[in-house]
Design a protein around this motif. Structure first.
Motif, mmCIF file in Angstrom:
data_model
loop_
_atom_site.group_PDB
_atom_site.id
_atom_site.type_symbol
_atom_site.label_atom_id
_atom_site.label_comp_id
_atom_site.label_asym_id
_atom_site.label_seq_id
_atom_site.Cartn_x
_atom_site.Cartn_y
_atom_site.Cartn_z
ATOM 1 N N THR A 124 -16.311 -17.547 -33.536
ATOM 2 C CA THR A 124 -16.179 -18.807 -32.818
ATOM 3 C C THR A 124 -15.125 -18.676 -31.741
ATOM 4 O O THR A 124 -14.391 -17.686 -31.671
ATOM 5 C CB THR A 124 -15.778 -19.954 -33.768
ATOM 6 O OG1 THR A 124 -14.560 -19.598 -34.432
ATOM 7 C CG2 THR A 124 -16.855 -20.211 -34.805
ATOM 8 N N ALA A 125 -15.046 -19.712 -30.904
ATOM 9 C CA ALA A 125 -14.119 -19.689 -29.774
ATOM 10 C C ALA A 125 -12.707 -20.046 -30.218
ATOM 11 O O ALA A 125 -12.179 -21.114 -29.920
ATOM 12 C CB ALA A 125 -14.601 -20.660 -28.693
ATOM 13 N N ASP A 214 -17.357 -16.050 -19.157
ATOM 14 C CA ASP A 214 -17.141 -17.205 -20.023
ATOM 15 C C ASP A 214 -16.990 -16.714 -21.457
ATOM 16 O O ASP A 214 -17.976 -16.473 -22.156
ATOM 17 C CB ASP A 214 -18.325 -18.165 -19.899
ATOM 18 C CG ASP A 214 -18.122 -19.462 -20.661
ATOM 19 O OD1 ASP A 214 -17.261 -19.506 -21.559
ATOM 20 O OD2 ASP A 214 -18.835 -20.437 -20.370
ATOM 21 N N GLU A 216 -16.004 -18.165 -24.206
ATOM 22 C CA GLU A 216 -16.535 -19.038 -25.257
ATOM 23 C C GLU A 216 -18.040 -18.849 -25.412
ATOM 24 O O GLU A 216 -18.561 -18.789 -26.529
ATOM 25 C CB GLU A 216 -16.195 -20.493 -24.950
ATOM 26 C CG GLU A 216 -14.710 -20.804 -25.050
ATOM 27 C CD GLU A 216 -14.412 -22.284 -24.968
ATOM 28 O OE1 GLU A 216 -15.371 -23.090 -25.024
ATOM 29 O OE2 GLU A 216 -13.235 -22.655 -24.854
ATOM 30 N N GLN A 217 -18.752 -18.739 -24.296
ATOM 31 C CA GLN A 217 -20.191 -18.513 -24.362
ATOM 32 C C GLN A 217 -20.504 -17.130 -24.921
ATOM 33 O O GLN A 217 -21.446 -16.963 -25.712
ATOM 34 C CB GLN A 217 -20.827 -18.661 -22.977
ATOM 35 C CG GLN A 217 -22.348 -18.502 -22.969
ATOM 36 C CD GLN A 217 -23.031 -19.494 -23.878
ATOM 37 O OE1 GLN A 217 -22.822 -20.693 -23.758
ATOM 38 N NE2 GLN A 217 -23.865 -19.000 -24.799
ATOM 39 N N HIS A 218 -19.716 -16.140 -24.538
ATOM 40 C CA HIS A 218 -19.943 -14.794 -25.062
ATOM 41 C C HIS A 218 -19.713 -14.737 -26.571
ATOM 42 O O HIS A 218 -20.419 -14.021 -27.297
ATOM 43 C CB HIS A 218 -19.036 -13.787 -24.355
ATOM 44 C CG HIS A 218 -19.362 -13.602 -22.903
ATOM 45 N ND1 HIS A 218 -20.647 -13.689 -22.415
ATOM 46 C CD2 HIS A 218 -18.554 -13.331 -21.835
ATOM 47 C CE1 HIS A 218 -20.629 -13.483 -21.107
ATOM 48 N NE2 HIS A 218 -19.382 -13.254 -20.739
ATOM 49 N N GLU A 220 -20.221 -17.248 -28.623
ATOM 50 C CA GLU A 220 -21.395 -17.892 -29.220
ATOM 51 C C GLU A 220 -22.579 -16.932 -29.224
ATOM 52 O O GLU A 220 -23.333 -16.851 -30.206
ATOM 53 C CB GLU A 220 -21.752 -19.159 -28.447
ATOM 54 C CG GLU A 220 -23.008 -19.878 -28.939
ATOM 55 C CD GLU A 220 -22.908 -20.352 -30.380
ATOM 56 O OE1 GLU A 220 -23.979 -20.603 -30.988
ATOM 57 O OE2 GLU A 220 -21.798 -20.465 -30.920
ATOM 58 N N ASP A 221 -22.751 -16.183 -28.139
ATOM 59 C CA ASP A 221 -23.806 -15.164 -28.103
ATOM 60 C C ASP A 221 -23.588 -14.126 -29.204
ATOM 61 O O ASP A 221 -24.540 -13.700 -29.874
ATOM 62 C CB ASP A 221 -23.829 -14.463 -26.737
ATOM 63 C CG ASP A 221 -24.246 -15.393 -25.610
ATOM 64 O OD1 ASP A 221 -24.864 -16.436 -25.892
ATOM 65 O OD2 ASP A 221 -23.929 -15.077 -24.438
#
Length: 366
Positions: A124-125, A214, A216-218, A220-221
């Motif tokens: 998680t971020a 990004d 946070e997006q990475h 999540e990926d």
């Protein structure tokens, strides 16, 4: 969403399965585990190109995508192959894709770059490492494959002042850190499943290279990829345990008959078969969905991690019951797959954690 393996993907799975059968048999695996050094397998896996399958060619990979990675994870799980460094690296790919020059080094001989995220929870971020703009400090506990890595992709909290794209940005970012650099300590932990490894990463004023993008997006990926690939690994372990159980049930005799002729044993084996076949459908669909960026990809990945790993862990208990006392011994190969499946259940988030994510993603209340 309907989907099935292409002819090329099916051929890839067959060729990899044959390669692993020749080079990663139970005796070889036991030798690596006894020695505590799987580098002989890891070096060959990388040298012969398998490490780079499933990653874009413009990043130095062999092409393909998450479906190919899931097929590889399934076969690695079936063979109980030591693949902690490989999985940790595959989770780092989305972030490294934002920095192609750094990413290309991921597939160079001898270079393994793993995502420095705790293996005991969903990625998680959040970050436990701070960045003061010139160096990073903090500890990341239980990083999968950290002891096998040459570099670490570390999520950090703080503000960069390097004049780059991340100049002045607060929040989560990524930094690349050499594992042997000053201020970096890797402290390995022992696992019951010795086919994989985790280590605490301790950073004390270590120098790092910022990675644009990004974060946070990475992350999540990476979470979705971890769900798919760990579920695929559990599928492979469950397949292997089913094969061993059926073989043993056809050999072991009680009361003058093979135990495979007993109704209770047939039912247990049939339940394991249902687990394997349903898991295969879930894993392949989730891999294709995440790869395609389908709107329901987060739900598909969560369902795969929650359902497949939980059922594989249950199948491990059934396999142990069918084998009786011999299944508990170090000398029998069942214990290798049993431990693999049990770790998969908790690796990068428990079924409960992923079911919670699934519930949050569903529109259950008008």
């Amino acid at each position: 969403m309907r989907w099935e393996l292409s002819e090329e993907q099916a051929d890839f799975r067959t060729v990899l399965a044959e390669w692993l059968a020749d080079r990663c048999g139970p005796s070889e695996v036991r030798g690596w585990l006894d020695a505590g050094d799987p580098s002989a397998f890891e070096d060959r896996f990388m040298a012969e190109g398998w490490f780079a399958v499933g990653s874009p060619e413009d990043l130095g990979g062999q092409g393909g995508g998450l479906v190919e990675l899931a097929l590889a994870a399934e076969e690695l799980g079936r063979r109980t192959a030591p693949a902690a460094g490989w999985l940790g690296s595959m989770l780092a790919v989305p972030a490294l894709a934002a920095a192609p020059e750094e990413a290309k080094a991921l597939f160079a001989d001898g270079v393994v770059t793993v995502l420095a995220a705790p293996a005991g929870s969903v990625p998680t971020a959040r970050a436990t490492v701070s960045d003061d703009g010139s160096s990073v400090s903090g500890t990341v506990s239980g990083v999968l494959g950290a002891d096998r890595a040459r570099r670490l992709l570390v999520p950090v909290q703080g503000e960069r002042s390097d004049g780059g794209e991340s100049e002045g940005r607060h929040g989560i970012a990524f930094v690349l850190v050499d594992a042997d650099a000053p201020g970096v300590a890797i402290r390995r932990r022992e696992l019951t499943d010795r086919s994989r490894s985790v280590a605490d990463v301790v950073l004390d004023g270590a120098r790092g290279t910022p990675v644009a993008g990004d974060a946070e997006q990475h992350l999540e990926d990476a979470a979705l990829r971890s769900a798919v690939l760990v579920a695929a690994d559990a599928l492979g372990a469950a397949e292997r345990m089913l094969d061993m159980s059926v073989e043993y049930a056809g050999q072991r005799k009680q009361f003058g008959a093979t135990i495979g002729s007993f109704q209770a044993v047939k039912h247990a084996a049939a339940e394991m078969l249902v687990t394997v076949e349903s898991a295969r459908s879930i894993v392949y669909l989730a891999a294709a969905s995440v790869e395609a960026g389908h709107p329901d990809a987060p739900a598909h990945a969560a369902a795969a991690k929650a359902q497949v790993t939980a059922r594989a862990a249950h199948a491990a208990d059934d396999a142990l019951t069918l084998h009786g006392a011999i299944g508990y011994t170090w000398e029998h190969d069942l214990q290798l797959s049993y431990k693999r499946a049990k770790l998969d259940e908790a690796l990068f988030g428990t079924p409960a954690a992923w079911n919670e994510r699934l519930a949050v993603s569903l529109d259950l209340v008008p």
